[in-house]
Design an enzyme around this catalytic site. Structure first.
Site, PDB file in Angstrom:
ATOM      1  CB  THR A   1      -3.154   8.160   3.130  1.00  0.00           C
ATOM      2  OG1 THR A   1      -2.088   7.277   3.806  1.00  0.00           O
ATOM      3  CG2 THR A   1      -3.348   9.353   4.220  1.00  0.00           C
TER       4      THR A   1
ATOM      5  NE  ARG B   1       0.002   8.201   5.482  1.00  0.00           N
ATOM      6  CZ  ARG B   1       0.108   7.200   6.528  1.00  0.00           C
ATOM      7  NH1 ARG B   1       1.447   7.553   7.428  1.00  0.00           N
ATOM      8  NH2 ARG B   1      -0.684   6.282   6.577  1.00  0.00           N
TER       9      ARG B   1
ATOM     10  CD  GLU C   1      -2.423   1.349   2.895  1.00  0.00           C
ATOM     11  OE1 GLU C   1      -2.623   0.270   3.408  1.00  0.00           O
ATOM     12  OE2 GLU C   1      -2.548   2.424   3.379  1.00  0.00           O
TER      13      GLU C   1
ATOM     14  CE  LYS D   1      -5.386   1.745   7.914  1.00  0.00           C
ATOM     15  NZ  LYS D   1      -4.380   2.150   7.009  1.00  0.00           N
TER      16      LYS D   1
HETATM   17  C1  3PG Z   1      -0.627   4.034   8.452  1.00  0.00           C
HETATM   18  O1  3PG Z   1      -1.651   4.232   7.532  1.00  0.00           O
HETATM   19  O2  3PG Z   1       0.097   4.853   8.952  1.00  0.00           O
HETATM   20  C2  3PG Z   1      -0.559   2.585   8.808  1.00  0.00           C
HETATM   21  O3  3PG Z   1      -1.451   2.199   9.820  1.00  0.00           O
HETATM   22  C3  3PG Z   1       0.801   2.333   9.373  1.00  0.00           C
HETATM   23  O4  3PG Z   1       1.067   2.457  10.903  1.00  0.00           O
HETATM   24  P1  3PG Z   1       2.184   1.870  11.328  1.00  0.00           P
HETATM   25  O5  3PG Z   1       3.503   2.818  11.124  1.00  0.00           O
HETATM   26  O6  3PG Z   1       1.897   2.291  13.126  1.00  0.00           O
HETATM   27  O7  3PG Z   1       2.624   0.277  11.258  1.00  0.00           O
END
Ligand code: 3PG
Length: 217
Positions: free
Chosen positions: A78, A54, A50, A138
């Site tokens: 995101t 961002r 994924e 999710k």
């Molecule tokens: C995110 O979207 O940032 C994910 O949930 C990843 O989270 P993590 O860095 O805590 O694994």
């Protein structure tokens, strides 16, 4: 989604949760890193990734992986708006993930033609999405929102809902999530430490991916 020309075909798997037991969550600042990173993840046994929208590099990264690493299944994360959904599809994203959802965003995801995971963190959201015919979600932010005890508590009253928990999960905690009946895969960044990415340490990423992939063995 009228007018969308997709750079990649729809995925073979109709379900995000069926793609892989662990989905790396990728935050890339340099799109040139996308292809070697994807190859390292695939070589380590993690074919699905994924790429989060961002950073300004994200769409170019998705495009590069879709075009140059066909053995990878690249998705977009995101996502916050229908515009993000359209951009992701045009870039070649084969699945869609969001940290939360709104009616507009959910509508765009449903219309996309690719598997998607809207983010939820409460039982009421799960009930609402089930009403919408959505059964894969999710669970975010997994650890902060209650972790395995919370997800376990949802399994009995809401067995139709299945989750990809993400947020705060690490190698040591992932197995307890994967053992739950309502969890199909977990997401996280633990196999992509910032120092390894900064150093372009693709061998280390491959090793960490192997460790993550072994969780499902
Ligand atoms: C995110 O979207 O940032 C994910 O949930 C990843 O989270 P993590 O860095 O805590 O694994």
């Amino acid at each position: 989604m009228g007018g969308v020309t997709r750079a990649a075909s729809s995925p073979d798997a109709p379900s995000v949760l069926g793609l892989a037991p662990v989905i790396p969550v990728v935050v890339l600042h340099d799109a040139d890193d996308a292809v070697p990173l994807a190859r390292a993840l695939v070589a380590g046994g993690l074919p699905a990734m994924e790429v989060t929208l961002r950073t300004p590099a994200a769409l170019d990264a998705i495009r590069a992986v879709a075009e140059e690493v066909p053995e990878a299944v690249v998705g977009a994360g995101t996502l916050l708006s229908p515009e993000h959904v359209e951009d992701a599809l045009v870039a070649g994203a084969r699945f869609l993930v969001s940290p939360g959802w709104s009616p507009r965003l959910l509508g765009a995801m449903k219309d996309s033609g690719v598997p998607f995971l809207p983010g939820v963190s409460t039982a009421s959201e799960v009930v609402t999405l089930l009403e919408e015919g959505v059964t894969e979600m999710k669970f975010f932010p997994a650890e902060a929102a209650g972790g395995t005890p919370y997800l376990h508590s949802l399994a009995s009253p809401l067995p139709q809902a299945r989750f990809c928990p993400t947020g705060g999960i690490v190698l040591e905690s992932a197995p307890s999530y994967l053992a739950l009946p309502n969890v199909g895969c977990v997401g996280g960044t633990w196999m992509l430490p910032a120092d390894a990415l900064a150093a372009k340490g693709w061998g280390r990423v491959r090793q960490l991916a192997q460790g993550a992939a072994a969780l499902a063995a």
